[in-house]
Every structure is written in C-alpha cells, then in structure tokens.
Scaffold this active site. Sequence first.
Site, mmCIF file in Angstrom:
data_model
loop_
_atom_site.group_PDB
_atom_site.id
_atom_site.type_symbol
_atom_site.label_atom_id
_atom_site.label_comp_id
_atom_site.label_asym_id
_atom_site.label_seq_id
_atom_site.Cartn_x
_atom_site.Cartn_y
_atom_site.Cartn_z
ATOM 1 N N LYS A 53 9.879 -23.602 -13.087
ATOM 2 C CA LYS A 53 8.804 -22.862 -13.751
ATOM 3 C C LYS A 53 7.718 -23.826 -14.230
ATOM 4 C CE LYS A 53 11.841 -19.045 -14.755
ATOM 5 N NZ LYS A 53 12.828 -18.411 -15.631
ATOM 6 N N GLN A 97 14.600 -18.696 -21.661
ATOM 7 C CA GLN A 97 15.481 -18.665 -20.482
ATOM 8 C C GLN A 97 16.821 -18.022 -20.851
ATOM 9 O OE1 GLN A 97 14.561 -19.771 -17.301
ATOM 10 N NE2 GLN A 97 16.486 -18.826 -16.701
ATOM 11 N N ASP A 120 8.069 -12.074 -19.555
ATOM 12 C CA ASP A 120 9.239 -11.574 -18.834
ATOM 13 C C ASP A 120 9.241 -10.047 -18.797
ATOM 14 O OD1 ASP A 120 10.919 -13.320 -17.566
ATOM 15 O OD2 ASP A 120 12.078 -13.831 -19.362
#
Length: 297
Positions: A53, A97, A120
């Site tokens: 990422k 994460q 997200d």
Amino acid sequence: MTVIIDGKKVAEDIRRQVREEAARLKESQSIVPGLAVVLVGEDPASQAYVRMKGKGCEEVGIRSLQHRLGAQTTQGELLSLIGELNRNGEVHGILVQLPLPAHIDEKSVINAIDPAKDVDGFHPVNVGKMVIGEEDGMLPCTPLGCQELIARYASPLGGKHLVIVGRSNIVGKPLANMMVQKQPRANCVVTVCHTAAADIGYFTRQADILVVAAGRPGTVSASMVKEGAVIIDVGSNRVPHPDDPSRSRFVGDVDFEGVSRVATAITPVPGGVGPMTIAMLLKNTMKACGLQTAVSR
Ligand code: NAP
C-alpha cells in the site's frame, strides 16, 4: 474465444488516472493527498500488504504515512492515534490493517475513524450511505474493484442477473448493495448465495454475471455456469504447488480451466481482482482528499 480479464492492466489504468489527478491537485492547489496506514503487530501477510500500500501511494503521488505499532499496543493507545489522525489536516485517508490482535475490538476501532477519512468504507456511516445509494460516501475497495471489472467486461448492466456467492461484510454484502442501485454501472438484478443454500448451482446457473467470494477452491465448476456468463473470481486461496508440495501457490474459488470453456470472460487468480483492490484504495484516498479539501476551501 473467452476473454481472460487482465486485472493488472485495468488496475494500472486506474493508477494512471489517480496519478494524473494527484499531479493536477498539487499543481493547482498545492495539495498532496495523504494516506495513513496503521499496522498493529508483526503478522507477515499484513506487513506485506502495508508495504504494498505504501509503495502504491508513492507511485501515484499520494503521501504515505505508516504507523507500525507493537503487538502489545492497547486499544486505548490505538484509539488515541486514530483521534490524532482524524484531526491531522494532511491525512485524508486512514486505513487500519485488519485483522487486529485479539485484545483489540475491531468494531470500536472502525467506528473511531472519521467517516470522511474511512478509505476502507467499513464505517457504519459509509455502509448506510452505500445502502441508500448516496454518492459522497466511501465504498469498500474489493467490491469497488469487482464493479470496475464488471462495468468494463459485462456492460450494458441494466437488468442483468448478478449472482454473488458469499455474504461477507467486506465483499458479498457490499457488492450486492452497490450493484442493485438504480445507477449507471449497476442496476442489476442481484441474488446472494451462502452456505445455507441447499444447491448453489441452481442460482449460479442463472447468472449473467457471477462473482464468487467464498474462500474455498473449487466452489464453482463448469456445470454450475451458464454459457456466455462473465465470471469474477474474488477467491485467493493458498494451496500446495502441484509440482512441488514444499511450495505454495494462489488459486481462486472457481475451477478456472473448466469454467473458462463456458464463460465469455473470466478473471484469473492471481492477476484478476487482487490488483484492483489497492488501485481502488488509491482512488478512494483521492476521492476523500477531494471531498475534504472542497469543503475546507
Ligand atoms: P468470508 O468472510 O470467509 O466469507 C465467505 C462467504 O462465502 C460466506 O458468506 C460463506 O457463507 C460463503 N461460502 C463459503 N463457502 C460456500 C459454499 N460452498 N457455498 C456457498 N457459500 C459459501 O470470506 P471473504 O472475506 O468474503 O473472502 C472470500 C475470498 O475472497 C477469500 O478467498 C479471500 O481471501 C478473498 N478476498 C480477496 C480479496 C482481494 O483483494 N483479492 C479481498 C478480500 C477477500 P456463510 O456466510 O453462510 O458462512
């Protein structure tokens, strides 16, 4: 001839668009989009995702801020970091994460992220916006990647029967909600299957577009697919390599060999949905930055 959907190529196209948009924003308003990625613990797979990422951000001109916290970090410490990132004007996107260590409640952490920075798309505010079809919310990255591939390879979509195998909160349910909207790049008739279905083949054989996100290799075989369907295989399963059991390889949930003889288009694994997820994260960060800076201008 069956089209093998090149997810890497589509993802590169999305990244190019994000790169151009980031360059325009920098030149016209001196704004650099920023994505904060928070990792708790030392899980090797999560470390690899976070590295990917960060690299993805650098390549398109998004500032990447990585926060690597020890496995013993308390929930209070993590929530306090999220509070700081929520207030930091240089951070437009925040991604924690997952999975988190067992002593931290994922729901409390997701709920603490400012919905405007929730790249997200897991915050309940964004889930609600998705369900009612509001366009200023953040949508989750893997379903967004699937939608992009479906729009490119199965259009026109209006009235097509989309069957999804899997109802997780990160893939199946959000994709169903996105694709049923009365909007361009959606407007499908949607069916969602799960393990309570006695015979998923009854449903999958009716699909014009079939998305499989079950997490089990071999969930869909050729006899379960209608001639001419478009197949999106989200599955990413590590299995022993057939030539050398000491090595492993990734396979999807669909019998690629058999199904590609019946389908008009199909995603491979790897190289299908996988590369789309990070590309969509970058696109979401750009969108979050655009919305936040438009408000503050
Ligand atoms: P998950 O949370 O385990 O959910 C799997 C879903 O599939 C569940 O709803 C389950 O039904 C259903 N299911 C499993 N086996 C089935 C069967 N034989 N028939 C019908 N339904 C079945 O998995 P997930 O997080 O959605 O992920 C799914 C797969 O996608 C995994 O392989 C994952 O690694 C992959 N994935 C890839 C990406 C990417 O970027 N490439 C991103 C996310 C996930 P129940 O609800 O009834 O249990």
